[in-house]
Design a protein around this motif. Structure first.
Motif, PDB file in Angstrom:
ATOM      1  N   VAL A 128       0.875  -1.363   0.217  1.00  0.00           N
ATOM      2  CA  VAL A 128       0.047   0.032   0.040  1.00  0.00           C
ATOM      3  C   VAL A 128       0.791   1.322  -0.002  1.00  0.00           C
ATOM      4  N   PRO A 129       1.298   1.993  -1.311  1.00  0.00           N
ATOM      5  CA  PRO A 129       1.855   3.131  -1.371  1.00  0.00           C
ATOM      6  C   PRO A 129       1.173   4.390  -0.573  1.00  0.00           C
ATOM      7  N   CYS A 130       1.771   5.195   0.250  1.00  0.00           N
ATOM      8  CA  CYS A 130       0.984   6.216   0.858  1.00  0.00           C
ATOM      9  C   CYS A 130       1.931   7.313   0.834  1.00  0.00           C
ATOM     10  N   PHE A 131       1.345   8.480   0.140  1.00  0.00           N
ATOM     11  CA  PHE A 131       1.946  10.031   0.176  1.00  0.00           C
ATOM     12  C   PHE A 131       0.953  10.772   0.854  1.00  0.00           C
ATOM     13  N   ASN A 132       1.232  11.362   2.001  1.00  0.00           N
ATOM     14  CA  ASN A 132       0.323  12.426   2.676  1.00  0.00           C
ATOM     15  C   ASN A 132      -1.161  11.684   2.817  1.00  0.00           C
ATOM     16  N   GLU A 133      -1.172  10.558   3.498  1.00  0.00           N
ATOM     17  CA  GLU A 133      -2.745   9.999   3.467  1.00  0.00           C
ATOM     18  C   GLU A 133      -2.795   9.552   5.285  1.00  0.00           C
ATOM     19  N   GLU A 134      -2.609  10.754   5.785  1.00  0.00           N
ATOM     20  CA  GLU A 134      -2.824  10.393   7.366  1.00  0.00           C
ATOM     21  C   GLU A 134      -4.187   9.921   7.522  1.00  0.00           C
TER      22      GLU A 134
ATOM     23  N   ASP B 161       5.765   4.469   3.144  1.00  0.00           N
ATOM     24  CA  ASP B 161       5.561   5.633   3.174  1.00  0.00           C
ATOM     25  C   ASP B 161       6.495   6.416   2.315  1.00  0.00           C
ATOM     26  N   ASP B 162       5.900   7.001   1.117  1.00  0.00           N
ATOM     27  CA  ASP B 162       6.657   7.753   0.068  1.00  0.00           C
ATOM     28  C   ASP B 162       7.039   9.131   0.315  1.00  0.00           C
ATOM     29  N   GLY B 163       7.799   9.445   1.363  1.00  0.00           N
ATOM     30  CA  GLY B 163       8.268  10.636   1.846  1.00  0.00           C
ATOM     31  C   GLY B 163       7.180  11.687   2.130  1.00  0.00           C
TER      32      GLY B 163
ATOM     33  N   MET C  86      -2.445  -2.124  -3.931  1.00  0.00           N
ATOM     34  CA  MET C  86      -3.698  -1.396  -3.793  1.00  0.00           C
ATOM     35  C   MET C  86      -3.290   0.159  -3.292  1.00  0.00           C
ATOM     36  N   ASP C  87      -4.121   1.098  -3.778  1.00  0.00           N
ATOM     37  CA  ASP C  87      -4.220   2.510  -3.097  1.00  0.00           C
ATOM     38  C   ASP C  87      -4.885   2.383  -1.706  1.00  0.00           C
ATOM     39  N   VAL C  88      -4.397   3.269  -0.847  1.00  0.00           N
ATOM     40  CA  VAL C  88      -4.760   3.381   0.568  1.00  0.00           C
ATOM     41  C   VAL C  88      -6.170   4.074   0.670  1.00  0.00           C
ATOM     42  N   ASP C  89      -6.441   4.872  -0.624  1.00  0.00           N
ATOM     43  CA  ASP C  89      -7.636   5.701  -0.319  1.00  0.00           C
ATOM     44  C   ASP C  89      -8.922   5.284  -0.623  1.00  0.00           C
ATOM     45  N   LEU C  90      -8.993   3.601  -0.744  1.00  0.00           N
ATOM     46  CA  LEU C  90      -9.987   3.016  -0.630  1.00  0.00           C
ATOM     47  C   LEU C  90     -11.132   2.957  -2.199  1.00  0.00           C
ATOM     48  N   GLN C  91     -10.074   3.576  -2.840  1.00  0.00           N
ATOM     49  CA  GLN C  91     -10.822   3.602  -4.603  1.00  0.00           C
ATOM     50  C   GLN C  91     -10.534   2.124  -5.056  1.00  0.00           C
ATOM     51  N   ASP C  92      -9.540   1.539  -4.528  1.00  0.00           N
ATOM     52  CA  ASP C  92      -9.537   0.127  -4.790  1.00  0.00           C
ATOM     53  C   ASP C  92     -10.150  -0.817  -3.715  1.00  0.00           C
TER      54      ASP C  92
ATOM     55  N   GLU D 124     -15.035   6.856  -5.287  1.00  0.00           N
ATOM     56  CA  GLU D 124     -14.442   8.345  -5.110  1.00  0.00           C
ATOM     57  C   GLU D 124     -13.463   8.111  -3.766  1.00  0.00           C
ATOM     58  N   ARG D 125     -12.466   8.820  -3.784  1.00  0.00           N
ATOM     59  CA  ARG D 125     -11.524   8.726  -2.510  1.00  0.00           C
ATOM     60  C   ARG D 125     -12.211   8.821  -1.353  1.00  0.00           C
ATOM     61  N   ALA D 126     -11.976   7.995  -0.322  1.00  0.00           N
ATOM     62  CA  ALA D 126     -12.504   8.173   1.109  1.00  0.00           C
ATOM     63  C   ALA D 126     -12.387   9.471   1.585  1.00  0.00           C
TER      64      ALA D 126
ATOM     65  N   GLU E 166      -7.046  14.008  -0.546  1.00  0.00           N
ATOM     66  CA  GLU E 166      -6.780  14.547  -2.004  1.00  0.00           C
ATOM     67  C   GLU E 166      -5.939  13.756  -3.112  1.00  0.00           C
ATOM     68  N   THR E 167      -6.374  13.840  -4.393  1.00  0.00           N
ATOM     69  CA  THR E 167      -5.492  12.924  -5.038  1.00  0.00           C
ATOM     70  C   THR E 167      -4.042  13.918  -5.307  1.00  0.00           C
ATOM     71  N   LYS E 168      -3.364  13.034  -5.779  1.00  0.00           N
ATOM     72  CA  LYS E 168      -1.920  13.334  -5.713  1.00  0.00           C
ATOM     73  C   LYS E 168      -1.559  13.860  -7.140  1.00  0.00           C
ATOM     74  N   TRP E 169      -2.399  13.595  -7.931  1.00  0.00           N
ATOM     75  CA  TRP E 169      -2.099  13.743  -9.421  1.00  0.00           C
ATOM     76  C   TRP E 169      -2.710  15.136 -10.122  1.00  0.00           C
ATOM     77  N   SER E 170      -1.888  15.868 -10.496  1.00  0.00           N
ATOM     78  CA  SER E 170      -2.394  16.785 -11.309  1.00  0.00           C
ATOM     79  C   SER E 170      -2.352  16.595 -12.762  1.00  0.00           C
TER      80      SER E 170
END
Ligand code: UDP
Ligand code: MG
Length: 310
Positions: A9-15, A44-46, A95-101, A202-204, A207-211
């Motif tokens: 589970v990759p996480c970037f600013n997902e507290e 934890d991706d920084g 899988m993503d951590v934001d429950l979109q998966d 939608e993300r639980a 915010e999305t990290k993709w611009s």
């Protein structure tokens, strides 16, 4: 003895979403109790927020939780690679951590592998509900294009949410390339894959990290990593322009011998020069993009740098 399934589970600013994710996973673990053991590897991706602290707290309560923390943000592709390196399970899920998966699909994935004999179960979303229309439009074009110009089978709407058996994980680990486009790598390694579909969620929270710009770069990365067709196109344009130039030369020489050489034609000269320099610059640019990737690849830098892990 029950088998082990590792969730990467990759996480970037997902507290905010990590606790929600953990709760959902607890349900899945309960459902599979006695059949499948789970380990959850958070990467934890920084992150700059409290992501790592939240993960550490969870890992103290629950020994099935592991983590790898990067020294800075290396991107989701690097995070997934780190996860593959640290996973011990016979089955591995990214899988993503934001429950979109949605984690509730995991039991079905396990069933497909164990009963139907697949090596991998991949997911695609059939709708892009809740996504900005421009983003969906360009995403569709991208998938159409890359499937035409590369051998890797890259499915529209495919998510990085996928379960695979150990053999496939080892195959992916045997590709230590620096410019990683995991969606392409999954398709490139092959193996018997079942696709299951679900509606976009939608993300639980968070915010999305993709611009848009980041996605554009990601798309370019994918094309360069999995296709050399742009180079072929540039060469073809070169050949065509050469033929046209040669015909033009014949025309000019013949006209000059028959009608003499009046000094005129400055506008056409400028047009030809600027057209050709444009094509040349484009060609150099495309070659340069491949060259820059080769340059980065030959440096053999590590894909990520680990600060701590458990
Ligand atoms: N992510 C990551 N590093 C990054 C960007 C994203 O590890 O540099 C993770 C993020 O924490 C999430 C997943 O990749 O678990 C997908 O990101 P996001 O939900 O922002 O993307 P989207 O679902 O909007 O495409
Ligand atoms: Mg997301």
């Amino acid at each position: 003895m029950s088998k082990l399934c590792s969730c990467i589970v990759p996480c970037f600013n997902e507290e905010e979403v990590i606790p929600l994710y953990y709760e959902e996973m607890q349900k899945v673990r309960k459902q599979e109790e006695g059949k499948i053991d789970f380990e959850i590897i958070f990467i934890d991706d920084g992150s700059k927020d409290k992501t790592l602290e939240v993960i550490k707290k969870l890992s103290e309560q629950d020994e099935c939780i592991h983590y790898v923390s990067f020294s800075r943000n290396f991107g989701k592709e690097a995070a997934m690679y780190a996860g593959f390196e640290h996973a011990n399970g016979e089955y591995v899920v990214t899988m993503d951590v934001d429950l979109q998966d949605p984690p509730h699909l995991i039991p079905e994935m396990i069933r497909c592998i164990e009963e139907e004999g697949y090596d991998s179960v991949a997911t695609r979303r059939v709708t892009r509900k809740g996504e900005p229309p421009i983003r969906s439009f360009f995403a569709r074009r991208f998938y159409g294009l890359i499937n035409k110009i590369s051998d890797a089978d890259i499915v529209d709407g495919a998510r990085d949410f996928r379960m695979m058996k150990r053999d496939m994980v080892n195959a992916i680990l045997s590709m230590p390339e620096y410019n990683r486009f995991t969606k392409g790598i999954f398709g490139w390694v092959g193996f018997k894959t079942k696709w299951i579909e679900f509606e976009n969620v939608e993300r639980a929270a968070g915010e999305t990290k993709w611009s848009f710009w980041k996605l554009f770069r990601y798309a370019l990365e994918g094309i360069i990593a999995f296709s050399t067709v742009p180079l072929t196109i540039v060469s073809l344009i070169g050949v065509i322009v050469c033929i046209i130039a040669f015909l033009f030369l014949l025309f000019v020489v013949i006209r000059a011998t028959i009608f003499g050489d009046p000094v005129a034609g400055w506008p056409s000269l400028i047009c030809v020069i600027s057209f050709l320099s444009g094509i040349q610059l484009l060609g150099i640019g495309v070659v340069g993009m491949y060259l820059s990737k080769t340059y980065l690849e030959t440096k053999k830098r590590p894909i990520y740098i680990k600060k701590e892990s458990k």
